[in-house]
Design a protein around this motif. Structure first.
Motif, PDB file in Angstrom:
ATOM      1  N   GLU A   6       0.875  -1.208   0.079  1.00  0.00           N
ATOM      2  CA  GLU A   6       0.110   0.105  -0.081  1.00  0.00           C
ATOM      3  C   GLU A   6       0.915   1.288   0.011  1.00  0.00           C
ATOM      4  OE1 GLU A   6      -1.994  -2.956   2.893  1.00  0.00           O
ATOM      5  OE2 GLU A   6      -0.023  -2.335   2.537  1.00  0.00           O
ATOM      6  N   SER A   7       0.115   2.417  -0.470  1.00  0.00           N
ATOM      7  CA  SER A   7       1.035   3.731  -0.374  1.00  0.00           C
ATOM      8  C   SER A   7      -0.366   4.797  -0.482  1.00  0.00           C
ATOM      9  CB  SER A   7       1.806   3.817  -1.682  1.00  0.00           C
ATOM     10  OG  SER A   7       0.943   3.668  -3.002  1.00  0.00           O
ATOM     11  N   GLY A   8       0.382   6.142  -0.195  1.00  0.00           N
ATOM     12  CA  GLY A   8      -0.677   6.971  -0.515  1.00  0.00           C
ATOM     13  C   GLY A   8      -1.224   7.682   0.928  1.00  0.00           C
ATOM     14  N   GLY A   9      -0.826   6.955   1.998  1.00  0.00           N
ATOM     15  CA  GLY A   9      -1.347   7.418   3.407  1.00  0.00           C
ATOM     16  C   GLY A   9      -0.812   8.936   3.626  1.00  0.00           C
ATOM     17  N   GLY A  10      -1.277   9.228   4.767  1.00  0.00           N
ATOM     18  CA  GLY A  10      -0.725  10.644   5.345  1.00  0.00           C
ATOM     19  C   GLY A  10      -1.755  11.412   6.047  1.00  0.00           C
ATOM     20  N   LEU A  11      -1.267  12.511   6.239  1.00  0.00           N
ATOM     21  CA  LEU A  11      -1.985  13.500   7.223  1.00  0.00           C
ATOM     22  C   LEU A  11      -2.938  14.439   6.299  1.00  0.00           C
ATOM     23  CD1 LEU A  11      -2.652  14.605  10.045  1.00  0.00           C
ATOM     24  CD2 LEU A  11      -0.487  15.957   9.806  1.00  0.00           C
ATOM     25  N   ASP A  90     -12.031   8.709  10.373  1.00  0.00           N
ATOM     26  CA  ASP A  90     -11.570   7.809   9.267  1.00  0.00           C
ATOM     27  C   ASP A  90     -10.012   7.628   9.743  1.00  0.00           C
ATOM     28  OD1 ASP A  90     -13.507   9.746   6.964  1.00  0.00           O
ATOM     29  OD2 ASP A  90     -13.875   7.645   7.695  1.00  0.00           O
ATOM     30  N   THR A  91      -9.480   8.192  10.594  1.00  0.00           N
ATOM     31  CA  THR A  91      -8.177   8.003  11.215  1.00  0.00           C
ATOM     32  C   THR A  91      -7.958   6.493  11.520  1.00  0.00           C
ATOM     33  OG1 THR A  91      -7.868  10.140  11.698  1.00  0.00           O
ATOM     34  CG2 THR A  91      -6.384   8.462  12.693  1.00  0.00           C
ATOM     35  N   ARG A 106     -15.368 -10.096   5.063  1.00  0.00           N
ATOM     36  CA  ARG A 106     -14.978 -10.604   6.145  1.00  0.00           C
ATOM     37  C   ARG A 106     -13.442 -10.892   5.817  1.00  0.00           C
ATOM     38  NH1 ARG A 106     -19.599 -15.329   6.758  1.00  0.00           N
ATOM     39  NH2 ARG A 106     -19.000 -15.432   4.476  1.00  0.00           N
ATOM     40  N   LEU A 107     -12.822 -10.556   7.141  1.00  0.00           N
ATOM     41  CA  LEU A 107     -11.308 -10.964   7.184  1.00  0.00           C
ATOM     42  C   LEU A 107     -10.829 -12.202   6.614  1.00  0.00           C
ATOM     43  CD1 LEU A 107     -11.848  -8.474   9.253  1.00  0.00           C
ATOM     44  CD2 LEU A 107      -9.368  -8.831  10.126  1.00  0.00           C
ATOM     45  N   ARG A 108     -11.471 -13.139   7.319  1.00  0.00           N
ATOM     46  CA  ARG A 108     -11.218 -14.658   6.854  1.00  0.00           C
ATOM     47  C   ARG A 108     -11.395 -14.979   5.462  1.00  0.00           C
ATOM     48  NH1 ARG A 108     -16.031 -15.343   9.742  1.00  0.00           N
ATOM     49  NH2 ARG A 108     -17.937 -16.449   8.984  1.00  0.00           N
ATOM     50  N   GLU A 109     -12.132 -14.122   4.619  1.00  0.00           N
ATOM     51  CA  GLU A 109     -12.317 -14.518   3.433  1.00  0.00           C
ATOM     52  C   GLU A 109     -11.110 -13.975   2.419  1.00  0.00           C
ATOM     53  OE1 GLU A 109     -16.277 -12.506   3.150  1.00  0.00           O
ATOM     54  OE2 GLU A 109     -16.840 -14.382   2.326  1.00  0.00           O
ATOM     55  N   TYR A 110     -10.023 -13.426   3.032  1.00  0.00           N
ATOM     56  CA  TYR A 110      -9.079 -12.828   2.307  1.00  0.00           C
ATOM     57  C   TYR A 110      -7.643 -13.834   2.657  1.00  0.00           C
ATOM     58  CZ  TYR A 110     -11.893  -8.826   0.770  1.00  0.00           C
ATOM     59  OH  TYR A 110     -12.742  -8.153   0.147  1.00  0.00           O
ATOM     60  N   ASP A 111      -7.040 -13.845   1.620  1.00  0.00           N
ATOM     61  CA  ASP A 111      -5.901 -14.964   1.881  1.00  0.00           C
ATOM     62  C   ASP A 111      -4.667 -13.949   1.823  1.00  0.00           C
ATOM     63  OD1 ASP A 111      -7.413 -16.784  -0.565  1.00  0.00           O
ATOM     64  OD2 ASP A 111      -7.122 -17.297   1.362  1.00  0.00           O
ATOM     65  N   TYR A 112      -4.554 -12.879   1.248  1.00  0.00           N
ATOM     66  CA  TYR A 112      -3.292 -12.039   1.426  1.00  0.00           C
ATOM     67  C   TYR A 112      -3.634 -10.508   1.851  1.00  0.00           C
ATOM     68  CZ  TYR A 112      -2.201 -15.857  -1.892  1.00  0.00           C
ATOM     69  OH  TYR A 112      -1.995 -17.314  -2.395  1.00  0.00           O
ATOM     70  N   TRP A 113      -2.429  -9.960   2.369  1.00  0.00           N
ATOM     71  CA  TRP A 113      -2.655  -8.631   3.097  1.00  0.00           C
ATOM     72  C   TRP A 113      -1.322  -7.994   2.771  1.00  0.00           C
ATOM     73  CZ3 TRP A 113      -6.898  -6.986   5.766  1.00  0.00           C
ATOM     74  CH2 TRP A 113      -7.976  -8.142   5.815  1.00  0.00           C
ATOM     75  N   GLY A 114      -1.644  -6.678   2.708  1.00  0.00           N
ATOM     76  CA  GLY A 114      -0.501  -5.748   2.800  1.00  0.00           C
ATOM     77  C   GLY A 114      -0.100  -5.456   4.210  1.00  0.00           C
ATOM     78  N   GLN A 115       0.974  -4.552   4.427  1.00  0.00           N
ATOM     79  CA  GLN A 115       1.346  -4.010   5.660  1.00  0.00           C
ATOM     80  C   GLN A 115       0.685  -2.860   5.977  1.00  0.00           C
ATOM     81  OE1 GLN A 115       3.804  -5.762   7.378  1.00  0.00           O
ATOM     82  NE2 GLN A 115       3.272  -7.423   5.778  1.00  0.00           N
ATOM     83  N   GLY A 116       0.056  -2.119   5.328  1.00  0.00           N
ATOM     84  CA  GLY A 116      -0.917  -1.100   5.709  1.00  0.00           C
ATOM     85  C   GLY A 116      -0.134   0.190   5.699  1.00  0.00           C
ATOM     86  N   THR A 117      -0.851   1.332   5.533  1.00  0.00           N
ATOM     87  CA  THR A 117      -0.763   2.467   5.484  1.00  0.00           C
ATOM     88  C   THR A 117      -1.367   3.552   6.374  1.00  0.00           C
ATOM     89  OG1 THR A 117      -0.328   4.308   3.878  1.00  0.00           O
ATOM     90  CG2 THR A 117      -2.313   2.901   3.286  1.00  0.00           C
ATOM     91  N   GLN A 118      -0.757   4.324   7.027  1.00  0.00           N
ATOM     92  CA  GLN A 118      -1.446   5.194   8.009  1.00  0.00           C
ATOM     93  C   GLN A 118      -2.046   6.552   7.224  1.00  0.00           C
ATOM     94  OE1 GLN A 118      -1.615   4.872  11.633  1.00  0.00           O
ATOM     95  NE2 GLN A 118      -3.166   6.431  11.441  1.00  0.00           N
ATOM     96  N   VAL A 119      -3.622   6.464   7.777  1.00  0.00           N
ATOM     97  CA  VAL A 119      -4.263   7.735   7.349  1.00  0.00           C
ATOM     98  C   VAL A 119      -4.460   8.479   8.541  1.00  0.00           C
ATOM     99  CG1 VAL A 119      -6.502   8.716   6.347  1.00  0.00           C
ATOM    100  CG2 VAL A 119      -5.171   6.739   5.496  1.00  0.00           C
ATOM    101  N   THR A 120      -4.360   9.792   8.825  1.00  0.00           N
ATOM    102  CA  THR A 120      -4.636  10.449   9.928  1.00  0.00           C
ATOM    103  C   THR A 120      -5.445  11.891   9.388  1.00  0.00           C
ATOM    104  OG1 THR A 120      -2.565   9.831  11.303  1.00  0.00           O
ATOM    105  CG2 THR A 120      -3.574  11.735  11.894  1.00  0.00           C
ATOM    106  N   VAL A 121      -6.675  11.936  10.096  1.00  0.00           N
ATOM    107  CA  VAL A 121      -7.527  12.848   9.503  1.00  0.00           C
ATOM    108  C   VAL A 121      -7.492  13.908  10.901  1.00  0.00           C
ATOM    109  CG1 VAL A 121      -9.440  13.695   8.611  1.00  0.00           C
ATOM    110  CG2 VAL A 121      -8.519  11.563   8.054  1.00  0.00           C
ATOM    111  N   SER A 122      -6.899  15.279  10.723  1.00  0.00           N
ATOM    112  CA  SER A 122      -7.255  16.174  11.653  1.00  0.00           C
ATOM    113  C   SER A 122      -8.434  17.048  11.815  1.00  0.00           C
ATOM    114  CB  SER A 122      -5.987  17.051  11.819  1.00  0.00           C
ATOM    115  OG  SER A 122      -5.834  17.713  10.551  1.00  0.00           O
ATOM    116  N   SER A 123      -8.851  17.434  12.896  1.00  0.00           N
ATOM    117  CA  SER A 123     -10.076  18.217  13.152  1.00  0.00           C
ATOM    118  C   SER A 123      -9.754  19.540  12.908  1.00  0.00           C
ATOM    119  CB  SER A 123     -10.857  17.966  14.192  1.00  0.00           C
ATOM    120  OG  SER A 123     -10.138  18.150  15.449  1.00  0.00           O
TER     121      SER A 123
END
Length: 123
Positions: A6-11, A90-91, A106-123
């Motif tokens: 994954e890519s594209g996350g941010g603040l 949405d953070t 459902r989580l168990r229906e997926y076999d492959y996962w990425g490492q994740g990307t952080q999304v932070t939404v400030s108020s």
């Protein structure tokens, strides 16, 4: 075997937009249903959106319906999540997932996962 990055996350400020990308390795990407999940601190991982093998069908969690759009480009082995009108709730860390089930929620229906990307939404 499929590897997802994954890519594209941010603040971003509330009301803003981000587009997440998930690049997949392997020649069978178009055979997999793809999804996005997210996990906020102290909470369980939850379903966000899913897209069918061909991209012709999509499904969304109620919390993001009308604001987020999932899409895929099988020629580029990439799935996207366009996020508009972002809210502080949405953070989360957003994860891309792939599996043989079409439009899986459902989580168990997926076999492959990425490492994740952080999304932070400030108020």
């Amino acid at each position: 075997q499929v590897q997802l990055v994954e890519s594209g996350g941010g603040l971003v400020q509330a009301g803003g937009s981000l587009r997440l990308s998930c690049a997949a390795s392997g020649r069978t990407f178009s055979s997999y249903g793809m999804g996005w999940f997210r996990q906020a601190p102290g909470k369980e991982r939850e379903f966000v959106a899913a897209i069918s093998w061909s991209g012709g069908r999509t499904y969304y969690a109620d919390s993001v319906k009308g604001r987020f759009t999932i899409s895929r480009d099988n020629a580029k082995n990439t799935v996207y999540l366009q996020m508009n009108s972002l809210k502080p709730e949405d953070t989360a860390v957003y994860y891309c997932a792939g599996g043989l089930t079409n439009i899986a929620t459902r989580l168990r229906e997926y076999d492959y996962w990425g490492q994740g990307t952080q999304v932070t939404v400030s108020s």
